[in-house]
Design a protein around this motif. Structure first.
Motif, PDB file in Angstrom:
ATOM      1  N   LEU A 129       0.811  -1.208   0.000  1.00  0.00           N
ATOM      2  CA  LEU A 129       0.000   0.000   0.000  1.00  0.00           C
ATOM      3  C   LEU A 129       0.852   1.269   0.000  1.00  0.00           C
ATOM      4  O   LEU A 129       0.362   2.352  -0.265  1.00  0.00           O
ATOM      5  CB  LEU A 129      -0.917   0.019   1.227  1.00  0.00           C
ATOM      6  N   MET A 130       2.140   1.108   0.334  1.00  0.00           N
ATOM      7  CA  MET A 130       3.023   2.278   0.372  1.00  0.00           C
ATOM      8  C   MET A 130       3.366   2.734  -1.036  1.00  0.00           C
ATOM      9  O   MET A 130       3.546   1.921  -1.939  1.00  0.00           O
ATOM     10  CB  MET A 130       4.321   1.944   1.114  1.00  0.00           C
ATOM     11  N   ALA A 136       9.000   3.409   1.100  1.00  0.00           N
ATOM     12  CA  ALA A 136       9.396   2.067   0.667  1.00  0.00           C
ATOM     13  C   ALA A 136      10.840   1.776   1.062  1.00  0.00           C
ATOM     14  O   ALA A 136      11.163   0.672   1.527  1.00  0.00           O
ATOM     15  CB  ALA A 136       9.210   1.935  -0.842  1.00  0.00           C
ATOM     16  N   ARG A 137      11.729   2.755   0.890  1.00  0.00           N
ATOM     17  CA  ARG A 137      13.138   2.556   1.264  1.00  0.00           C
ATOM     18  C   ARG A 137      13.276   2.399   2.779  1.00  0.00           C
ATOM     19  O   ARG A 137      14.048   1.565   3.270  1.00  0.00           O
ATOM     20  CB  ARG A 137      13.987   3.727   0.762  1.00  0.00           C
ATOM     21  N   ALA A 138      12.526   3.213   3.535  1.00  0.00           N
ATOM     22  CA  ALA A 138      12.596   3.121   4.987  1.00  0.00           C
ATOM     23  C   ALA A 138      12.071   1.770   5.466  1.00  0.00           C
ATOM     24  O   ALA A 138      12.636   1.155   6.374  1.00  0.00           O
ATOM     25  CB  ALA A 138      11.792   4.267   5.622  1.00  0.00           C
ATOM     26  N   ASP A 163       6.357   9.869   9.601  1.00  0.00           N
ATOM     27  CA  ASP A 163       5.300   9.698  10.595  1.00  0.00           C
ATOM     28  C   ASP A 163       4.175   8.833  10.047  1.00  0.00           C
ATOM     29  O   ASP A 163       3.567   8.046  10.791  1.00  0.00           O
ATOM     30  CB  ASP A 163       4.758  11.067  11.023  1.00  0.00           C
ATOM     31  N   ALA A 164       3.876   8.975   8.751  1.00  0.00           N
ATOM     32  CA  ALA A 164       2.801   8.185   8.150  1.00  0.00           C
ATOM     33  C   ALA A 164       3.134   6.694   8.173  1.00  0.00           C
ATOM     34  O   ALA A 164       2.279   5.855   8.500  1.00  0.00           O
ATOM     35  CB  ALA A 164       2.553   8.657   6.718  1.00  0.00           C
ATOM     36  N   SER A 247      -7.666  16.071  13.023  1.00  0.00           N
ATOM     37  CA  SER A 247      -6.803  16.309  11.875  1.00  0.00           C
ATOM     38  C   SER A 247      -7.182  15.430  10.699  1.00  0.00           C
ATOM     39  O   SER A 247      -7.833  14.387  10.852  1.00  0.00           O
ATOM     40  CB  SER A 247      -5.340  16.037  12.248  1.00  0.00           C
ATOM     41  N   ARG A 248      -6.738  15.864   9.538  1.00  0.00           N
ATOM     42  CA  ARG A 248      -6.928  15.067   8.325  1.00  0.00           C
ATOM     43  C   ARG A 248      -6.276  13.698   8.481  1.00  0.00           C
ATOM     44  O   ARG A 248      -6.859  12.665   8.158  1.00  0.00           O
ATOM     45  CB  ARG A 248      -6.333  15.818   7.128  1.00  0.00           C
ATOM     46  N   ALA A 249      -5.049  13.692   9.007  1.00  0.00           N
ATOM     47  CA  ALA A 249      -4.341  12.423   9.186  1.00  0.00           C
ATOM     48  C   ALA A 249      -5.058  11.522  10.186  1.00  0.00           C
ATOM     49  O   ALA A 249      -5.123  10.306  10.009  1.00  0.00           O
ATOM     50  CB  ALA A 249      -2.903  12.691   9.648  1.00  0.00           C
TER      51      ALA A 249
END
Length: 628
Positions: A129-130, A136-138, A163-164, A247-249
């Motif tokens: 989903l990323m 993706a690298r992290a 953070d996401a 918040s939106r997040a």
């Protein structure tokens, strides 16, 4: 109370000197101020009186409260504002304090749940989903750590996930299943809490402590006393945790958690209701949120807000009765609806409501009453410690703001010789800092000062706009490495600033406090403007209005003392050791031209004051400057 005060451990021939000698480490330095602070802390712990203690730079305040805390035999929590201080306490100060009292100490650092990996979230996470790129690298870089970590603490990671991404695999403050979770026996967050429950000393941050207060207790182990280090930041921490935000997040995360929980429990996903929550949240934010910064809301459009409240209620109705996890998610949805409804109360004098690019939020205007009722009156013994708690002769301003009317005060000065070690430079003929030409003139002055100091400077700005202006106007005009806040993580910037001795660091906001750079690397500190809060800041504006309603003067009784405390924090970045020498340059002419400038000057450490750059040149040339 014991016959021998804890302060005696810190005097010549005492246990601290012996502990340092046995460890073969730092040379003991007797500080009467440190011993005096230790005596005040020991008295507070013995009598149960709350204490507000200011200890000047260089006192060694951590040992001054750790030694009596450990000697008391009480269960003590130490709450700090920064991770850096937590790490210093754990790695350096607590082992020394344990040696001083002569026994092993079980100390644990406890963090909010969002700092820990969640085994259940990890099981349901779908990496595909990323989006391609950083996340993706992290995620790829995290794989080895995921298999080997024993604590699940985000701080162990050598890379910094967004953070996401972290939110997808972390426990999260509002979605923990607690004892109902099938992974509870292997939960990293629960394991940390179990370790803390058996500790003599628990180290937390202000945010977690106020989460404990806001929830009515239960977040932290039972304790007899709490030491709030960096106590000057307590009001902001309290306001944040006693307020709320949507918040939106947060709304997006709620929908994702609902989708995951429905999938795992094989329940129908209420797609229509979840989609309506996200769409109505976007509509509300489009109606009120600014492109940048904060905007105080004196009116929230009721129609989009109530539509969001209704959508969250519908989502909760669709989830209730379908199992414990979905019931918990329904409560989250209803909690978010309550936060939106709270934001509609913009005409209340008790709270202030504002919007940001990603959120709407509210906070209490005055935390004093709630803190007195929920913490000071019946809570543990509280000890507030900081280098900046007084604005004159006492800490009355801070005590009033926090509701600590009956607290005892202790004020001990700094052991540093500021008249010999520091020079305060206030240049003549600077324009008004509110004028259009100030940034250009200030940049010219900074460049001239850097030539005299040969770099080695921290430049503290009043705003991000000023930071950008100095970046543009200074970087290309000096032969030194210019580091700028935002171009790298905070700790990486500070590491480079310490290591690259002639470098220059331009920063704002949090760099005004908690920065410890002893030695030659910080020989010049430039402060561009007196640190009055920005016009229009919602909390500042609402607090000033509250002071006026109570019959006070908003400037004298709130804006001025708040700015004085901030200036003292900034000034305190310069001299961090007996061998340090340096110049503080304050480029704001109001320090000389306005009557309140005398109050600022009186609040700063006593040192020579000059208005001619020749005195700065003489100082860096190792000649004693003439006091103006």
């Amino acid at each position: 109370m014991k016959d021998v005060f804890a302060g005696h451990f810190l005097t010549p021939g005492g246990a601290l000197e012996r502990a340092l000698a046995d460890a073969g480490g730092a040379v003991f330095e007797a500080r009467a101020e440190q011993a005096a602070l230790a005596v005040a802390v020991e008295r507070a712990l013995a009598t149960g009186e709350h204490l507000v203690a200011e200890a000047g730079t260089g006192v060694g305040k951590s040992l001054a409260y750790l030694v009596p805390a450990l000697e008391s035999g009480l269960r003590v929590v130490v709450a700090t504002a920064t991770k850096a201080l937590q790490e210093q306490l754990l790695a350096k100060d607590v082992p020394v304090a344990a040696a001083v009292v002569g026994r092993p100490v079980n100390v644990q650092v406890l963090k909010g749940r969002a700092n820990y990996l969640c085994r259940r979230q990890l099981q349901g996470f779908q990496p595909f989903l990323m989006a391609e790129g950083r996340d993706a690298r992290a995620w790829e870089a995290m794989q080895g750590w995921l298999d080997t970590t024993e604590t699940g603490d985000r701080a162990e990671l050598s890379i910094e996930p967004s953070d996401a991404l972290w939110a997808e695999v972390a426990v999260g403050p509002d979605r923990c299943g607690g004892r109902r979770c099938p992974f509870v026996s292997a939960c990293f967050a629960e394991a940390a809490r179990e370790r803390a429950a058996d500790a003599d000393l628990v180290i937390v941050n202000h945010a977690l402590y106020f989460a404990h207060v806001a929830s009515g207790g239960g977040v932290l182990p039972e304790h007899d006393a709490v030491v709030f280090d960096e106590g000057h930041r307590l009001e902001e921490s309290a306001a944040s945790w006693l307020g709320g935000r949507v918040s939106r997040a947060g709304l997006k995360r709620l929908s994702l958690d609902v989708e995951r929980a429905c999938r795992e429990s094989q329940r129908p996903y209420p797609a229509r209701q979840a989609d309506r929550v996200e769409r109505s949240g976007e509509r509300l934010l489009r109606a009120v949120a600014p492109a940048a910064g904060r905007r105080r809301l004196r009116e929230v459009p009721p129609e989009p807000a109530l539509v969001l409240v209704d959508a969250l209620g519908d989502l909760a109705d669709a989830l209730l009765g379908n199992g414990e996890e979905l019931d918990a998610l329904a409560r989250r949805a209803l909690g978010a609806a309550g936060e939106v409804e709270a934001c509609l109360e913009v005409d209340s004098h008790e709270r202030v409501v504002w919007s940001e690019p990603d959120a709407v939020a509210w906070a209490p205007v005055d935390v004093s009453g709630e803190l007195a009722e929920r913490l000071w009156d019946d809570g543990p013994t509280a000890i507030l410690v900081s280098a900046t708690l007084t604005t004159g002769e006492d800490a009355g301003f801070v005590r009033r703001r926090l509701g600590l009317a009956n607290a005892r005060e202790a004020v001990v000065g700094s052991p540093y010789d500021f008249p010999a070690q520091a020079l305060l430079y206030v240049p003549r003929a600077m324009p008004d800092p509110r004028s259009d030409g100030f940034a250009a003139r200030a940049a010219d002055e900074i460049v001239s000062l850097l030539a005299l100091s040969e770099g080695r400077a921290l430049i503290l700005t009043s705003s991000y706009r000023a930071l950008d202006a100095y970046r543009e106007r200074v970087r290309e005009r000096v032969p030194y490495e210019v580091l700028v806040q935002g171009e790298a993580p905070r700790e990486r910037l500070l590491e480079r600033f310490r290591d690259e001795v002639d470098s220059v660091l331009i920063a704002t906001s949090t760099f005004w406090q908690g920065v410890d750079v002893p030695g030659e690397s910080l020989s010049l500190l430039v402060i561009d403007k007196l640190p009055f809060s920005a016009p229009g800041d919602p909390l500042h504006e609402a607090r000033c209005e509250a002071v006026e309603r109570a019959g006070g003067d908003w400037f004298r009784d709130y804006a001025l003392p708040t700015a004085m405390l901030q200036l003292r924090q900034g000034f305190g970045r310069l001299i961090r050791g007996h061998a340090d020498r340096g110049v503080v340059a304050i480029l704001d002419p109001r320090l000389r031209t306005r009557p309140y400038g005398r109050a600022f000057l009186a609040a700063l450490p006593r040192c020579p004051v000059a208005e001619d750059s020749a005195a700065v040149a003489a100082f860096f040339g190792d000649r004693v400057p003439v006091s103006a």
